[in-house]
Design a protein around this motif. Structure first.
Motif, PDB file in Angstrom:
ATOM      1  N   GLU A  65       9.979 -10.407  22.741  1.00 17.84           N
ATOM      2  CA  GLU A  65      11.237 -10.151  23.444  1.00 17.84           C
ATOM      3  C   GLU A  65      12.346 -11.031  22.890  1.00 17.84           C
ATOM      4  O   GLU A  65      12.109 -12.164  22.486  1.00 17.84           O
ATOM      5  N   ALA A  66      13.556 -10.485  22.912  1.00 16.10           N
ATOM      6  CA  ALA A  66      14.712 -11.247  22.441  1.00 16.10           C
ATOM      7  C   ALA A  66      15.010 -12.398  23.397  1.00 16.10           C
ATOM      8  O   ALA A  66      14.831 -12.285  24.614  1.00 16.10           O
ATOM      9  N   PHE A 102      23.707  -8.205  25.824  1.00 15.64           N
ATOM     10  CA  PHE A 102      22.322  -8.570  25.510  1.00 15.64           C
ATOM     11  C   PHE A 102      21.346  -7.663  26.232  1.00 15.64           C
ATOM     12  O   PHE A 102      20.370  -7.178  25.633  1.00 15.64           O
ATOM     13  N   GLU A 103      21.586  -7.410  27.504  1.00 12.14           N
ATOM     14  CA  GLU A 103      20.687  -6.550  28.280  1.00 12.14           C
ATOM     15  C   GLU A 103      20.700  -5.124  27.744  1.00 12.14           C
ATOM     16  O   GLU A 103      19.669  -4.449  27.706  1.00 12.14           O
ATOM     17  N   ILE A 106      26.089 -12.863  19.492  1.00  5.92           N
ATOM     18  CA  ILE A 106      26.614 -11.794  20.346  1.00  5.92           C
ATOM     19  C   ILE A 106      28.075 -12.052  20.685  1.00  5.92           C
ATOM     20  O   ILE A 106      28.916 -11.143  20.646  1.00  5.92           O
ATOM     21  N   LYS A 107      28.399 -13.298  20.994  1.00  5.75           N
ATOM     22  CA  LYS A 107      29.789 -13.630  21.341  1.00  5.75           C
ATOM     23  C   LYS A 107      30.712 -13.425  20.149  1.00  5.75           C
ATOM     24  O   LYS A 107      31.830 -12.920  20.294  1.00  5.75           O
ATOM     25  N   ARG A 108      30.253 -13.812  18.961  1.00  2.51           N
ATOM     26  CA  ARG A 108      31.084 -13.607  17.771  1.00  2.51           C
ATOM     27  C   ARG A 108      31.293 -12.124  17.512  1.00  2.51           C
ATOM     28  O   ARG A 108      32.393 -11.689  17.164  1.00  2.51           O
ATOM     29  N   GLU A 109      30.236 -11.340  17.687  1.00  5.34           N
ATOM     30  CA  GLU A 109      30.352  -9.900  17.470  1.00  5.34           C
ATOM     31  C   GLU A 109      31.308  -9.272  18.476  1.00  5.34           C
ATOM     32  O   GLU A 109      32.147  -8.436  18.130  1.00  5.34           O
ATOM     33  N   VAL A 136      34.647 -15.440  24.613  1.00  7.69           N
ATOM     34  CA  VAL A 136      33.814 -14.443  25.278  1.00  7.69           C
ATOM     35  C   VAL A 136      32.945 -15.157  26.300  1.00  7.69           C
ATOM     36  O   VAL A 136      32.267 -16.139  25.975  1.00  7.69           O
ATOM     37  N   SER A 137      32.960 -14.670  27.529  1.00  9.83           N
ATOM     38  CA  SER A 137      32.204 -15.329  28.601  1.00  9.83           C
ATOM     39  C   SER A 137      30.717 -15.024  28.471  1.00  9.83           C
ATOM     40  O   SER A 137      30.320 -14.022  27.866  1.00  9.83           O
ATOM     41  N   ASP A 138      29.897 -15.895  29.073  1.00  7.27           N
ATOM     42  CA  ASP A 138      28.455 -15.654  29.107  1.00  7.27           C
ATOM     43  C   ASP A 138      28.146 -14.364  29.846  1.00  7.27           C
ATOM     44  O   ASP A 138      27.206 -13.637  29.482  1.00  7.27           O
ATOM     45  N   GLU A 139      28.930 -14.068  30.872  1.00  8.76           N
ATOM     46  CA  GLU A 139      28.703 -12.848  31.649  1.00  8.76           C
ATOM     47  C   GLU A 139      28.824 -11.608  30.773  1.00  8.76           C
ATOM     48  O   GLU A 139      27.973 -10.719  30.804  1.00  8.76           O
TER      49      GLU A 139
END
Length: 633
Positions: free
Chosen positions: A362-363, A260-261, A372-375, A251-254
């Motif tokens: 804030e997160a 996340f946002e 997040i990437k694993r999810e 999963v890319s950071d993008e």
């Protein structure tokens, strides 16, 4: 559920109640004596109670739902064989028949329940309430979906349940246990014992010389079955689940930052406020109360005037989202210590005061990126699972082995060269490369080499497995297990010497000797355990000693082997306390509630059993066996 039953029956109260309940179940199974017949209903009907027929498909749905619920509680699928071994098949059938009998009786009595009444029952169910204490529609939908219900089916079921409760509630009304029973059981529960004891272990057994070759060989022959090599199986399996496939996905950071946002507000720590609140029926009363509060009256005192407890007034530390929308907006705009103007909310007009504010945080993407990437990887993998399942089934249907099919589809198959029924390798260690919760070993021991086995449901996916080879159980020769045999022989020698020594000490104590003198003679120390009850676990006192102490009279002595006999405890009961019964205590009240429930269950079971007999009950054993898998043995 079963774990809960075992836990419930581990103490004396649980054993008493479980004995009553199990007795009721035995009585209720009296209908089985008239069940092995067909009387006017077809192969598609499992049972008939009066004019109500339980169809094969209906019972299959009920039975499947129940197995899935129990499997979720176990954390792994429950096989049909295991279900039958636990007696769940007959338990579900008996419950279904009992419910149908009560439904028949409700119709005969003309009982009913309006839509509004059912709606109120569901909305008042605490299981469906959110953080703010109100009915949460999303929580309701999620929970009933988790148990396999649609909304329509759940409402219909609750209507039946409400009518059944009208009947069973009437039967149990007014029942309460006799005072004599309550007193006896309370005294039994609260009786206390004090003991003094000494431990005899290997040090008191003395020198144990090594066995002669002849003695060791003779011991091995007498105990050969204990050293027999178990049956081993060579198995291969492949796991196709969102979790496993997600491990291979990148999963890319993008993509992760986009998620996340979107979830930033939920991933962070929300602001919390310690809030006091009182709700009034109208704005005029709320305004008058506010003037009194501003004048110095406390929320707690005002609450007392209105019949509210401190916990009713103080909401504790809460988030904005947990409150009524209007109340939340106002409360989270107030400075600490200030009293709000009257707020019109869904439940009435409120006045709130903020006592304390805990700022939110804030997160941080850097800290959450991995999760997040694993999810995301797992979510994407769910789409692939069904596709891979179909392809895997096609390969298996074409005769491919698990290893060949996995290789063709780019999956990783695991091969275990030898594993016994307990999941251990020949070295005695647990096999490490079986995912936690995957019950592939017991499944493999229920099949054979070359059998095309059904897949196992596992963590939202599937597992395919093959038995590649079977190594039968066999007798080992002495040279293979010499060290184990000698160790076991030594343990038995120690146990025999300790038992003889303990018997000698007990005889001396019964003749008037003192435990302290005997302890000094063998180089042991006297320990004490004071004022313990039957269900207590005093420090350093094994459960077997506690149980033995309650079988002895005051000043009685005895011995109890522990840890396989390599330690023996000699004890004397020095004091017995039988405390008075306090009918107002919480313990006695809880005992009374438990006995009340047990008596009610007994009466209801007897009533239902009579209903089933009077109405007429027949069971189609062939259809029942078809649903539960008993006809596949």
């Amino acid at each position: 559920m079963l774990r809960g039953m075992r836990k419930a029956s581990s103490n004396w109260v649980g054993k008493t109640i479980m004995a009553i309940v199990m007795g009721v179940l035995i009585v209720s199974f009296g209908i089985w004596g008239i069940a092995d017949i067909f009387k006017g209903f077809g192969q598609s009907t499992v049972a008939k109670i009066g004019s109500t027929e339980i169809s094969l498909n209906e019972f299959r749905q009920i039975y499947t739902d129940r197995l899935q619920q129990i499997s979720r509680q176990f954390g792994r699928p429950l096989t049909p064989d295991q279900a039958r071994a636990f007696g769940l098949d007959r338990q579900v059938l008996q419950q279904t028949i009992a419910e149908a009998a009560l439904d028949e009786e409700a119709r005969r009595l003309g009982l009913g329940q309006s839509d509004d009444q059912i709606r109120q029952v569901i909305m008042n169910d605490p299981n469906f309430k959110g953080v703010g204490g109100n009915f949460d529609a999303n929580r309701f939908q999620a929970m009933i979906r988790n148990f396999g219900y649609t909304e329509q089916r759940y409402v219909a079921e609750q209507r039946k349940v409400s009518l059944r409760r009208q009947i069973t509630g009437t039967i149990g009304a007014g029942l309460e246990p006799p005072k004599t029973m309550l007193d006896v059981l309370t005294r039994f529960q609260n009786e206390q014992r004090t003991i003094e004891f000494v431990r005899l272990d290997a040090a008191q057994a003395g020198q144990i010389d090594a066995p002669s070759p002849e003695a060791l060989a003779a011991y091995f022959e007498d105990h050969k079955v204990q050293f027999r090599a178990p049956e081993y199986r060579k198995i291969s399996f492949v796991v196709v689940s969102p979790e496993e496939i997600g491990k291979w996905s990148e999963v890319s950071d993008e993509d992760a930052k986009k998620v996340f946002e979107q979830r930033k507000d939920r991933l962070g720590t929300p602001e919390k406020r310690q809030i006091q609140q009182i709700v009034f029926p109208n704005a005029a009363e709320a305004q008058a109360a506010r003037e009194r509060l501003v004048g110095g009256m406390s929320f707690e005192d005002l609450g007392k005037e209105r019949g509210l407890s401190a916990s009713d007034v103080d909401l504790g530390l809460v988030t904005k989202s947990s409150l009524d929308a209007a109340v939340g907006e106002a409360a989270f705009a107030l400075p600490a210590g200030e009293i709000s103007q009257p707020i019109q909310g869904a439940l009435g007009t409120s006045i709130v005061k903020v006592d304390k504010i805990e700022p939110g945080a804030e997160a941080d993407y850097a800290k959450l990126a991995g999760d997040i990437k694993r999810e995301l990887a797992t979510e994407r993998a769910r789409v692939k699972v069904n596709d891979l399942r179909d392809k895997m089934e096609d390969e298996r249907g074409g005769g491919a082995s698990v290893i060949d099919a996995a290789q063709k589809l780019g999956l990783t198959a695991v091969t275990i060269d030898a594993v016994d029924r307990s999941g251990r390798a020949p070295n005695g260690q647990l096999v490490a490369n079986i995912p936690q919760g995957l019950d592939v070993v017991s499944q493999a021991f229920n099949t054979d080499v070359g059998v095309d086995n059904d897949s196992i449901s596992f963590k939202g996916g599937y597992v395919w497995y093959d038995v590649l080879a079977i190594t039968p159980s066999r007798d080992r020769n002495l040279d293979e297990v010499r060290d184990q045999v000698e160790a076991r022989w030594r343990q038995d020698q120690i146990a025999a010497k300790l038992k003889a020594k303990a018997t000698e000490i007990v005889q001396k104590l019964e003749a008037g000797g003192k435990l302290a003198d005997e302890a000094t003679a063998i180089g042991a120390k006297v320990e004490t355990a004071n004022g313990f009850k039957r269900d207590d676990t005093p420090a350093s006192v094994p459960a077997a000693v506690v149980s033995a102490a309650f079988r002895a009279a005051k000043d009685g002595v005895g011995q109890t082997p522990v840890t396989g006999g390599t330690e023996v405890i000699v004890y004397r009961v020095t004091d017995i306390v039988d405390p008075p019964v306090d009918a107002a205590s919480d313990a006695v009240k809880k005992l009374k509630e438990s006995l009340d429930r047990a008596q009610t269950e007994e009466q209801v079971a007897a009533y239902v059993n009579k209903l089933e007999t009077d109405i007429g009950t027949t069971i189609n054993q062939a259809a029942f066996a078809q649903v539960t898998g008993a006809n596949q043995q």
